[in-house]
Design a protein around this motif. Structure first.
Motif, short mmCIF file in Angstrom:
data_model
loop_
_atom_site.label_atom_id
_atom_site.label_comp_id
_atom_site.label_asym_id
_atom_site.label_seq_id
_atom_site.Cartn_x
_atom_site.Cartn_y
_atom_site.Cartn_z
N THR A 102 28.88 17.18 -44.69
CA THR A 102 28.33 17.89 -44.51
C THR A 102 27.94 18.08 -42.93
O THR A 102 27.22 17.66 -41.86
CB THR A 102 26.53 17.77 -45.18
OG1 THR A 102 26.85 17.57 -46.15
CG2 THR A 102 25.74 19.22 -44.92
N THR A 127 20.05 22.09 -45.68
CA THR A 127 20.67 20.47 -46.69
C THR A 127 19.68 19.77 -47.31
O THR A 127 19.27 18.99 -46.55
CB THR A 127 21.84 20.33 -46.03
OG1 THR A 127 22.21 19.30 -46.99
CG2 THR A 127 21.83 19.04 -45.17
N ASP A 354 18.99 22.91 -52.70
CA ASP A 354 20.73 22.33 -52.60
C ASP A 354 20.28 21.20 -53.27
O ASP A 354 19.55 20.34 -52.65
CB ASP A 354 20.53 21.89 -50.83
CG ASP A 354 21.95 22.03 -50.97
OD1 ASP A 354 22.76 21.76 -51.32
OD2 ASP A 354 22.04 20.71 -50.22
#
Length: 877
Positions: A102, A127, A354
């Motif tokens: 990420t 996230t 997420d």
């Protein structure tokens, strides 16, 4: 390919004068924009609550990127596309451990958490994969924009200004708003393939977009992308593997990549699918709308290779563990907007989630194997999840009070509910020393955190006289866990003439810690080492004197000019200053064992090897307090009164995986997210755009964008009173270590400039982009003495200033079909290698595994992989 780097800079400049394209919306408005919209004429929705404002009239610095410009970067990854276009944006080049999956971006050198990400003006969820690294990316839990695909985007609006009072108290560096396509007809298919010049990174992507009119007054626009990307490797040989083969263990030569067996430095492998939609039904003065996305990503990243001795008998050649994720990300928005009389309204609700499932492959649990004779080789280490449910009501009304223009009043409400949590992994992943390369999340780490936020804002915009715009905003927010705050913004612009305008802003901001920063928990056990992150408000962190996180507070100022010195020629220059107090970041590591420096009272088998403890020189290790915190985090008592019989702390804390006393094998170190520093950022943003009609030779669009940015740590907060602060050498006992401080200040280029050009001539087009990055650097420990420093001192490790050239040429082979070939980093430029004399030669001489990972500084603003070439085919219908 490296011979290409010998091309003279003069030849390159000559090429620049022949072919160039602007990256911004001055180059291209949204593909669906009307013919009447041209340079600066695009209607913007970011940075203003006034309906119908054009980009050219914005009182705040805003830059726009059209979908065509995003396509011409050659990358299917939106993060890289943005960073190539805008000098004030820097993409993370490399992430260790889970951060590799990420990667984030920073605007103006600040944290990714300081940039608010919107889709169609609505807040995007963050996230669940929080970064636990140090430096500017540490603590980032911003939205993963890899789940926003270029095929869905009409244009991007980048507000380079503090906007906490307008959009929410985390918009400190600015706002990036992705505006989706609304076309109800036509579509496109884009396919691209490419790889790095030297090794790896093979990428395949196919994406498409289609517009549908289900019935009169309705539109449905659907986009999808399938992307695969392979591993890359930018390390060096592993001396330990070479020595193993020389010593008779020929099986080591069968490890993939031998002798380059330690393959942690490079890109992960990614397999990702994303679908997005944007839909609406317009009837009269009203519209019902919805948009959303669904994405799935599987990714794998190599970790440090392990020797056969870690798990004797199971892996005769050693092993190369991988950390993998299986991630699902989705978001859906529904809304109703329109006008009642002179009042416009927009009522919307957005839910996003997420979920990141974490695995370790090709590994083992050394202690479980030693205790039972069995270990899995694949582990489910646990899950992260994050959700956000936001509900907004926005109202605007224009009042005619006799001024040169109506007074625009906007007001709104927002309610937001957020959660973050960790789920425990398989017991085998955290048993004893845990899975090699990534200790699993135990029930002690697991937990769920939640927060409610309720906010109200008022925004008033008016023209005291015809050419003077004043816009003021105030926002009040209430957090269920951090109380209340009120922030302000004042913006003004005065147009002295059609050729010259002056604009400026002043604002305040307040950012509550993300739930991930406050709740992340995880201890990682490696060969001879145990360490990790304690939740700031946990009892374990309290044992070190931490009492939870406080919000950040900020003050922003900007002043700029807008110039139109000639037809088709626009210049903007904006200066800014941002001050952030109590900036949240990861602390330095606090150690109990470090090398062979042992806690007082320790009488283990290697006690005779212990170095004497010196309260001033080794004060940072804080001994029993740190061991108590580690013990508490692992389920024991956080009170450790002595280590005479080594029974107060579990064996897996005292002993390394091979049973040897940990004090002679490595160390114990823990960290926590803290309010670390007070920072100031000063800079300049410059944009100049010129469009030229070359007659029979086509059209030439030129854009230069530049950013000067200087970050300065003004002060570092003190250690908690429970931890010892050295009076003899305070530098050894700091809340934020020297390397992290340097990374905050010097890993963003102080100057970056990008000259972009696009030349279109009949069916032929060429795009050339030249970017300059000034030097960045970090500090690392010298392994050998040099001029003015000794071995063990921190020395400067730079990435020297560099020019990076990107080139793409395209040809319309038929009405609907265009093919393009191009290269990013055309001349295969690599960052400056780390010092051989003072770092790498000693690592090689000592036959250290670290030699394999220390070739390039991973702080490089243009990456570590060198050149990338690609081909693309576009089909429109």
């Amino acid at each position: 390919m490296k011979k290409m780097g010998l091309v003279s800079r003069g030849a390159l400049i000559t090429a620049l004068t022949l072919t160039i394209t602007p990256a911004m919306a001055q180059e291209t408005a949204a593909p669906q924009a009307s013919d009447e919209q041209s340079d600066g004429g695009v209607i913007i929705v970011t940075g203003t609550r006034t309906t119908g404002m054009k980009a050219a009239d914005s009182p705040a610095p805003i830059q726009l990127i059209g979908s065509d410009a995003l396509q011409r970067t050659g990358s299917p990854d939106l993060l890289q596309s943005l960073a190539q276009q805008l000098p004030s944006i820097q993409a993370q080049a490399f992430g260790s451990d889970l951060q590799a999956h990420t990667l984030q971006m920073k605007l103006r050198g600040l944290s990714p958490n300081h940039t608010l990400i919107l889709v169609n003006g609505k807040r995007r969820h963050g996230t669940a994969n929080v970064s636990v690294a140090g430096g500017p990316y540490g603590g980032s839990a911003a939205p993963d924009i890899s789940f926003i695909i270029p095929e869905s985007i009409e244009h991007v609006e980048v507000l380079q200004d503090g906007a906490a009072a307008q959009y929410g108290t985390d918009a400190i560096a600015g706002v990036i708003n992705f505006i989706q396509k609304k076309a109800d007809h036509g579509g496109s298919i884009n396919a691209t393939a490419g790889e790095y010049y030297d090794q790896g990174g093979k990428t395949y992507s196919i994406g498409g977009n289609i517009g549908i009119a289900p019935f009169e007054g309705a539109y449905l626009n659907i986009s999808a992308q399938k992307k695969k990307k392979g591993f890359s490797f930018r390390g060096d040989i592993n001396p330990q593997s070479v020595d193993a083969v020389a010593g008779g263990n020929e099986a080591v030569a069968d490890l993939p990549g031998y002798p380059y067996t330690n393959r942690i430095i490079g890109d992960p492998r990614i397999n990702q699918t994303v679908v997005m939609y944007n839909a609406g039904y317009e009837f009269g003065d009203y519209e019902v709308y919805s948009f959303g996305s669904y994405g799935h990503k599987k990714a794998a990243a190599y970790e440090n290779t392990r020797s056969p001795a870690i798990i004797p008998g199971l892996y005769p050649a050693g092993f190369q563990p991988q950390e993998r994720i299986d991630e699902t990300d989705y978001s859906v928005t529904g809304g109703f907007k329109g006008s009642i009389g002179e009042t416009s309204f927009d009522l919307a609700s957005t839910y996003g989630k997420d979920l990141v499932k974490v695995y370790v492959w090709q590994s083992g649990n050394a202690q479980l194997y030693a205790d039972t004779g069995f270990t899995p080789t694949t582990f489910h280490n646990g899950d992260f999840f994050a959700t956000q449910w936001s509900n907004t009501l926005d109202l605007t009304h224009a009042f005619d009070v006799g001024l040169s223009a109506p007074v625009n009043v906007a007001a709104g409400l927002e309610f937001r509910h957020e959660t973050y949590g960790i789920k425990a992994g398989d017991p085998a992943s955290y048993y004893g020393g845990g899975a090699q390369s990534f200790f699993g999340y135990s029930p002690n780490d697991a937990g769920k955190y939640k927060r409610d936020n309720f906010s109200q804002y008022l925004d008033i915009s008016f023209n005291p006289v015809e050419n003077w715009l004043v816009d003021g905003a105030v926002r009040h927010e209430h957090y269920s866990d951090f109380g209340d705050t009120t922030v302000f913004k004042l913006t003004s612009r005065y147009d002295f003439s059609d050729a010259f305008a002056l604009r400026g802003t002043a604002s305040t901001g307040f950012r509550a810690p993300t739930l991930a920063e406050g709740g992340y928990s995880g201890l990682n056990v490696g060969p001879g080492f145990i360490g990790g992150v304690l939740p700031p408000a946990s009892s374990a962190a309290a044992a070190l004197g931490f009492g939870g996180l406080r919000p950040e507070k900020s003050t922003n100022y900007s002043l700029g000019v807008v110039l139109n010195p000639a037809p088709n020629f626009t210049i903007t220059l904006d200066a800014y200053q941002i001050t952030i107090r109590n900036r949240i970041m990861i602390s330095t590591g606090f150690s109990g064992f470090q090398g062979n420096r042992c806690p007082e009272g320790y009488n283990g088998s290697n006690a005779a090897a212990c170095l004497p403890y010196n309260a001033d020189l080794y004060a940072i290790y804080n001994q029993l307090a740190v061991l108590g915190a580690v013990n508490g985090a692992l389920g024991g008592s956080s009170t450790v009164t002595g280590l005479g019989d080594a029974t107060a702390v579990p064996g897996y804390v005292i002993l390394a995986e091979n049973g040897v006393d940990r004090n002679t094998e490595g160390g114990i170190s823990v960290q926590s997210f803290v309010n670390g520093v007070k920072m100031r950022t000063r800079g300049l943003d410059l944009m100049a755009n010129y469009k030229a009609d070359l007659g029979n030779m086509g059209n030439l669009d030129l854009t230069f964008t530049g950013n000067y940015n200087a970050n300065k740590v003004l002060s570092i907060n003190a250690l908690p009173s429970a931890l010892y602060s050295s009076t003899a050498n305070p530098e050894l006992t700091r809340l934020i270590d020297a390397s992290s401080e340097v990374e905050l200040e010097h890993t963003t280029p102080k100057f970056r400039g990008t000259l972009n050009a696009f030349w279109s001539w009949g069916k032929f087009s060429a795009n050339l982009r030249e970017s300059y990055y000034s030097q960045v650097y970090t500090f690392e420990t010298a392994r050998a003495a040099g001029p003015g420093f000794d071995a063990g001192d921190l020395i400067k490790v730079p990435v020297k200033s560099s020019f990076i050239t990107d080139l793409e040429v395209g040809y319309q082979i038929a009405e609907p079909i265009k093919i393009s070939i191009g290269a990013n980093n055309l001349f295969n430029k690599y960052p400056t290698e780390r010092s051989r004399e003072y770092i790498r030669n000693i690592e090689l001489q000592n036959r250290e595994r670290g030699y394999s990972t220390s070739k390039y500084p991973t702080i490089s603003p243009f990456g570590i992989n060198g050149g990338y070439y690609y081909a693309r085919i576009n089909v429109t219908f």
